[in-house]
Design a protein around this motif. Sequence first.
Motif, PDB file in Angstrom:
ATOM      1  N   ALA A 141      43.777  34.490  44.537  1.00  0.00           N
ATOM      2  CA  ALA A 141      43.520  34.995  45.885  1.00  0.00           C
ATOM      3  C   ALA A 141      43.919  34.003  46.959  1.00  0.00           C
ATOM      4  O   ALA A 141      43.466  34.093  48.084  1.00  0.00           O
ATOM      5  N   TRP A 142      44.773  33.028  46.610  1.00  0.00           N
ATOM      6  CA  TRP A 142      45.159  32.020  47.600  1.00  0.00           C
ATOM      7  C   TRP A 142      46.553  32.284  48.188  1.00  0.00           C
ATOM      8  O   TRP A 142      47.117  31.430  48.865  1.00  0.00           O
ATOM      9  N   GLY A 143      47.099  33.454  47.934  1.00  0.00           N
ATOM     10  CA  GLY A 143      48.409  33.792  48.476  1.00  0.00           C
ATOM     11  C   GLY A 143      48.475  35.260  48.834  1.00  0.00           C
ATOM     12  O   GLY A 143      47.474  35.991  48.777  1.00  0.00           O
ATOM     13  N   ARG A 144      49.680  35.702  49.170  1.00  0.00           N
ATOM     14  CA  ARG A 144      49.877  37.114  49.514  1.00  0.00           C
ATOM     15  C   ARG A 144      50.028  37.898  48.219  1.00  0.00           C
ATOM     16  O   ARG A 144      51.133  38.223  47.779  1.00  0.00           O
ATOM     17  N   TYR A 145      48.875  38.196  47.615  1.00  0.00           N
ATOM     18  CA  TYR A 145      48.848  38.827  46.307  1.00  0.00           C
ATOM     19  C   TYR A 145      48.053  40.123  46.358  1.00  0.00           C
ATOM     20  O   TYR A 145      47.104  40.265  47.142  1.00  0.00           O
ATOM     21  N   LEU A 146      48.450  41.060  45.507  1.00  0.00           N
ATOM     22  CA  LEU A 146      47.710  42.309  45.340  1.00  0.00           C
ATOM     23  C   LEU A 146      47.416  42.471  43.859  1.00  0.00           C
ATOM     24  O   LEU A 146      48.318  42.314  43.032  1.00  0.00           O
ATOM     25  N   THR A 147      46.166  42.756  43.522  1.00  0.00           N
ATOM     26  CA  THR A 147      45.739  42.795  42.115  1.00  0.00           C
ATOM     27  C   THR A 147      45.118  44.131  41.754  1.00  0.00           C
ATOM     28  O   THR A 147      44.317  44.678  42.516  1.00  0.00           O
ATOM     29  N   VAL A 148      45.502  44.649  40.593  1.00  0.00           N
ATOM     30  CA  VAL A 148      44.829  45.795  39.984  1.00  0.00           C
ATOM     31  C   VAL A 148      44.591  45.441  38.518  1.00  0.00           C
ATOM     32  O   VAL A 148      45.547  45.187  37.783  1.00  0.00           O
ATOM     33  N   PRO A 149      43.343  45.403  38.078  1.00  0.00           N
ATOM     34  CA  PRO A 149      43.043  44.946  36.722  1.00  0.00           C
ATOM     35  C   PRO A 149      43.130  46.053  35.679  1.00  0.00           C
ATOM     36  O   PRO A 149      43.265  47.242  36.008  1.00  0.00           O
ATOM     37  N   LYS A 150      43.045  45.650  34.418  1.00  0.00           N
ATOM     38  CA  LYS A 150      42.842  46.622  33.345  1.00  0.00           C
ATOM     39  C   LYS A 150      41.456  47.254  33.526  1.00  0.00           C
ATOM     40  O   LYS A 150      40.610  46.745  34.258  1.00  0.00           O
ATOM     41  N   ILE A 151      41.245  48.367  32.863  1.00  0.00           N
ATOM     42  CA  ILE A 151      39.986  49.101  32.999  1.00  0.00           C
ATOM     43  C   ILE A 151      39.068  48.766  31.824  1.00  0.00           C
ATOM     44  O   ILE A 151      39.457  48.918  30.654  1.00  0.00           O
ATOM     45  N   LEU A 152      37.862  48.322  32.132  1.00  0.00           N
ATOM     46  CA  LEU A 152      36.877  47.973  31.111  1.00  0.00           C
ATOM     47  C   LEU A 152      35.811  49.060  31.023  1.00  0.00           C
ATOM     48  O   LEU A 152      35.367  49.595  32.046  1.00  0.00           O
ATOM     49  N   SER A 153      35.403  49.382  29.808  1.00  0.00           N
ATOM     50  CA  SER A 153      34.338  50.370  29.613  1.00  0.00           C
ATOM     51  C   SER A 153      33.491  49.977  28.414  1.00  0.00           C
ATOM     52  O   SER A 153      33.950  49.258  27.514  1.00  0.00           O
TER      53      SER A 153
END
Length: 401
Positions: free
Chosen positions: A285-297
């Motif tokens: 989160a220290w740059g121009r970043y976009l994150t989408v994680p895997k889905i946990l269930s």
Amino acid sequence: MQLKFSRIVRKTTTLFGILCALPIVLVCRVIRPWIHVRFGYFTADRIGHFAFDLEYYLSERYAQADHDKFVDLFFLRRGPANSQLALMASRQLRISAFVEVLFRANQLLPGKAKFEVLPSRMITASRDKKGVFDKTPIQLTFTEEEQLRGYEYLKKIGCNDLKKVVCLVVRDSAYLDSLQVERDWSYHAFRDTDIDDYREVSVTLAEEGYWVLRMGKRVHRPLGAEHLRVVDYACSRDRCDFLDVWLMANCFFAISTGLGLDSVADIFRRPQVFVNYLPLMDLEAWGRYLTVPKILSWSNTGRPLTLIEQISHSSVNAHYYVKNGIDIRDLSPTEITDAVLELEARLVGNWLPDEDEDRLHENFWDCVKTHPDFVKYHGWIHPDAQVGSKYLREAQTYLFA
């Protein structure tokens, strides 16, 4: 027997070298009021730590008003994962194998901390918690000849615009398996994703005029996307350590699943979209970043984990998730494409945020900051660090439950 004898000889030789180095280290301590000599190293066998720690040291030195009073000497611990990075480091730093015995000799003396320079890997886990990269210009540089060499490659594949180059880095186990064949790397398996899931986004970007270059030093399978502007560079004869660095350093943006090579884009301040990223608490989160994680269930009920549950179950070991009854689902090709197109739209100024976007992002970070180890992972948060808006909007019913 011969192996045992070789080890004894090696240890004896090393000890002798350290003892011989002690007088030199003592002299360096005596002259400290006039010249402050320090000894340090970089762990060079993993490109992520190597790249990040080099640039982080150089950036901190640039920002330090009294950096001229230090004479820092370095060695590379273990063989470099990338020869181009090693070359670039040697142009700006004093690097010699002999420094290792000086460093180890210094370790034997009291007050060692004043005379050593430890890599960021040992201090911040190679994470920019102070926004150093955002506050300083890029330090590692290419020569004019290297720049021309990079442009020649682009010309060869038919690309004439760096602003249309997108690097795709998808993790599989091929690289780590090649490092130490006798070691079991399966605990990292949860971070792997199927390269086939990235054909859709590659072709979509190519249709928009981008050149998508699939990166990687060693990979299991080709990308298999049939489009003129989708280049499986990782499987080509052109792949080399120089282009690995130059392309990641100069691309318009990079797509990554979270692995060492994306640190090269990081240190050259390139925007990135992280998809299928885990663990979520570890997101960059220290740059121009976009994150989408895997889905946990949860395995027993199928219920998706709330955000609090996800950050409470952050682990870099695949066996942890199995032990705790947590299933991991990769993003679909469409979900990957949505995340990438969101970053692209933000970069070119075409993104139209919905009315809930700010609220959802605020809820996300407020939740993450409640974790007792928040400062272990984060410090300064870049104003353009984002979590996928569509992901947050669709997952809000369970994330913030």
